[in-house]
Write an enzyme that holds these catalytic residues in place. Structure first.
Site, PDB file in Angstrom:
ATOM      1  CB  CYS A 113      -0.961  -0.046   1.192  1.00  0.00           C
ATOM      2  SG  CYS A 113      -2.416   0.955   0.945  1.00  0.00           S
ATOM      3  NE  ARG A 147      -9.939   4.682   1.465  1.00  0.00           N
ATOM      4  CZ  ARG A 147      -8.813   5.389   1.559  1.00  0.00           C
ATOM      5  NH1 ARG A 147      -8.743   6.576   1.058  1.00  0.00           N
ATOM      6  NH2 ARG A 147      -7.763   4.894   2.174  1.00  0.00           N
ATOM      7  CG  HIS A 210      -4.508  -4.028   3.765  1.00  0.00           C
ATOM      8  ND1 HIS A 210      -5.845  -4.117   4.009  1.00  0.00           N
ATOM      9  CD2 HIS A 210      -4.302  -2.862   3.110  1.00  0.00           C
ATOM     10  CE1 HIS A 210      -6.423  -3.018   3.552  1.00  0.00           C
ATOM     11  NE2 HIS A 210      -5.526  -2.248   2.992  1.00  0.00           N
TER      12      HIS A 210
HETATM   13 ZN   LIG Z   1      -3.972  -0.349   2.174  1.00  0.00          ZN
END
Ligand SMILES: [Zn+2]
Lengths: 258, 442
Positions: A113, A147, A210
């Site tokens: 990320c 997002r 993740h």
């Molecule tokens: Zn992330």
């Protein structure tokens, strides 16, 4: 119960019963600032699996202003909020030559990320400012108002199916200097367009996933450990970690909605 | 208009209850046929509206504020059904107004989810707001915690009389700067609730959740370097000490000890928050402090928040865990010794779909006793998590009904504890209602 065979919970083979095959040093990059979304899980999995393979793990941290430790075998770095990225920015630039040399030299690294973005060329935020990356990866990231959030499954020729969870508004595109880590079959991945997820360069694995990534994808954890052992000791003699629960967790996660 | 719409709304509410339908639908109906019904009704209350928001502890804290105000003789309207969004408030109102649309209350104390609170305060400006904390919860809904902090800032900026802030949470404490930058006319007063220094280490902060040395106190602000002393503002109410069944609170320069029915240090910290908001609402009017303290001691936990039921003559405690800090505090507040433990993890929308938070909790405290049963949609994720923390576990059974039976049969004669996410808690309560007395949640 369903048709799944339930493994017997057993404790893993104790490392103390056999002599260690050697020490593997794992460095966590900026765990203070870049630790959101279970990034600790990746470091923990490396630490435990190194042990389960019969080696001795040594877990080190590098935070802003620290002295960069020597003789690192694996580097792992996570995500952070935008504010965390701002805090580490200058420090990361100062360490860039060092990290780049390691990556070019074949050191295994995992960046997730936020650090994936900063390992690239730049992150142009949606409000205008450009955060320079350290250019280890030939990728660029553009901030958006959209997002990308949810469960992800991708196919990788190297690691099989990779499962995780994504949550990012930066959209990343790959240049010719890197390969994608995989192609998504559920979820968005690097951006909302090309179906690629993550990036591969030498032994650097970069991803938005993740979840944490490594617990449910032990193949990637073992790739990092094997590469580290081969570079350090000339060969890797694997142990036999019990991955029954990882398999079951993967099966159940794969059935969950986006 | 009102004279027709309110009876109609109440009728819809009754009908949808008979159908066993959702609690918000009647609110939607009355909003459509009588826009402004909620604003008008709430605006008529003599003490106005108090909003309670934040990540953890809204339900229990709201319950405490209601009971504290009632101890002082106030009539309080609240959104008890856990419908912590605007239409849910409208629906709750319909249940309490008379057929002419009048609400017999002095004040409304409302629990509002951060994201919904923003819409609510744009419609109804609260006189008071209490902002508890900003923790990692359901990041798949709000994106980032910094964004959640901005939602709370917005609530604070719309508050007209007093904003009550947690001085120990750097993201919440920082809201004071925003409030103080508002123009003088709209500038609400600020009060803080706080912790004694000796208790700070029991409250890990998300920013320092995982560093080599383990969780560190939340008293150190994110901006402060480690070891650097941080100047905290004076607090209206400070939690000084937490005992096994009692606690000390300091306010007005005096320390008051009281027995507590609430368990868990974070619940008791929220009691300090509730006290401070109550004191702000009572203002300069007369306060019956002995009655206030007595009421505080008698507050029972909201359902699932350390609630204790009886199964086979043994206590069965339900501990709701929604996010890493909540889970860590739960593990810390309810030691494993002597208890059989079950963990139930779902990943439905209301739980949050992202499982990464399980990796931000350390389960060392369960190592000695192990865990009897793991259940829920993500039981195997939990199993994997425990495997990496070297914690032994027995049965892994995703089906909650089957798992609960196994758990109860396998731990007869032993007190039991279940750590559960929101929707798994609802499922467990439904199952337990078949074999024991479970408080009905309306
Ligand atoms: Zn992330």
């Amino acid at each position: 119960m369903t048709s799944e065979t339930q493994p017997k919970p057993e404790t893993q083979p104790s490392p103390e019963t056999q002599p260690s095959k050697g020490t593997i040093r794992v460095l966590q990059l900026y765990p203070k600032e870049m630790n959101i979304y279970g990034d600790w899980g990746n470091a923990l999995v490396l630490q435990q699996r190194i042990k389960w393979h019969g080696y001795t793990p040594e877990l080190l941290e590098y935070n802003v202003g620290d002295e960069f430790p020597e003789d690192i075998d694996i580097v792992v770095g996570g995500g952070g909020q935008d504010s965390g990225q701002l805090v580490i920015q200058d420090d990361l630039q100062a360490q860039a030559p060092h990290l780049r040399r390691m990556a070019d030299d074949g050191a295994p690294m995992l960046v997730i990320c936020g650090l994936y973005q900063l390992f690239g060329k730049f992150f142009k935020t949606s409000t205008g400012p450009v955060i320079p990356g350290i250019g280890i990866l030939d990728v660029e990231t553009h901030g958006t108002d959209e997002r990308l959030i949810g469960n992800v499954i991708m196919k990788s020729t190297e690691f099989g199916d990779i499962l995780g969870y994504e949550n990012h508004s930066g959209q990343t595109t790959l240049g010719p200097g890197v390969e994608p880590l995989g192609t998504v079959t559920k979820g968005a991945g690097n951006n909302s367009k090309d179906g690629h997820e993550g990036a591969r360069y030498n032994n650097v694995v970069a991803s938005y996933l993740h979840g944490s990534l490594l617990p449910k994808n032990p193949a990637i954890a073992d790739f990092l450990i094997r590469t580290a052992a081969e570079r350090k000791f000339g060969s890797f003699v694997p142990g036999e970690p019990d991955d029954d629960f990882a398999r079951l967790a993967r099966e159940h996660a794969a059935r969950r909605p986006r | 208009m009102l004279s027709f719409s309110v009876p109609l709304g109440k009728l819809v509410r009754r009908l949808s209850r008979l159908r066993g339908g959702g609690s918000a639908f009647p609110g939607l109906v009355v909003e459509k046929i009588a826009p402004g019904f909620m604003q008008r009704t709430l605006a008529s209350l003599p003490h106005g509206v108090a909003v309670v928001s934040g990540t953890n502890g809204k339900t229990t804290t709201t319950k405490m504020v209601v009971e504290l105000l009632e101890s002082q003789g106030l009539k309080v309207f609240t959104n008890r059904s856990g419908s912590n969004f605007t239409r849910g408030v409208a629906a709750s109102l319909l249940g309490d107004v008379d057929w002419r649309g009048r609400l017999d209350a002095d004040i409304a104390v409302l629990e509002l989810d951060e994201a919904h609170a923003v819409h609510f305060v744009n419609k109804v400006q609260p006189r008071y707001s209490l902002l508890l904390n900003v923790l990692r919860d359901q990041l798949d809904r709000f994106g980032e915690i910094d964004k959640t902090a901005r939602l709370l800032e917005h609530i604070a900026s719309k508050t007209t009389d007093t904003v009550v802030l947690n001085r120990e949470d750097p993201r919440v404490a920082r809201i004071a700067t925003v409030v103080n930058s508002l123009d003088a006319v709209h500038h609400p007063a600020i009060r803080y609730f706080g912790l004694d220094e000796s208790l700070r280490s029991t409250f890990p902060n998300d920013d320092e959740m995982r560093t080599g040395s383990g969780p560190s106190p939340s008293g150190t602000s994110v901006a402060a370097a480690p070891g650097e002393a941080v100047d905290l503002p004076a607090a209206d109410v400070v939690l000084r000490r937490v005992g096994a069944q009692d606690a000390d609170f300091e306010f007005d320069g005096e320390t008051v000890s009281t027995a507590m029915k609430l368990r868990g240090v974070y619940n008791i910290f929220n009691a300090a928050a509730a006290l401070s908001l109550t004191r702000a609402i009572l203002g300069t009017g007369p306060v019956d402090t002995p009655k206030l303290v007595k009421a505080l001691g008698e507050v029972a936990p909201a359902f699932g928040r350390g609630e204790s039921l009886t199964v086979d003559g043994q206590p069965l405690e339900l501990v709701l865990v929604k996010n890493p800090s909540g889970f860590r505090l739960g593990l810390k507040s309810f030691p494993a010794g002597g208890y059989a433990t079950m963990i139930a993890i779902n990943d439905n929308y209301a739980d949050g779909r992202d499982m990464s938070w399980l990796w931000d909790v350390e389960f060392d405290s369960l190592r000695e006793n192990g865990v009897e049963v793991l259940t829920g949609v993500r039981a195997y994720d939990m199993a994997l998590r425990l495997q990496y923390d070297d914690v032994r576990f027995g049965v892994v059974e995703p089906d909650i009904t089957a798992a609960l039976r196994t758990f109860i049969d396998g731990s007869r004669g032993k007190p039991k504890r279940v750590f559960c996410t929101y929707t798994s808690m609802l499922a467990i309560r439904r199952e337990l209602a078949k074999i024991t007395i479970v408080e009905v949640v309306s």
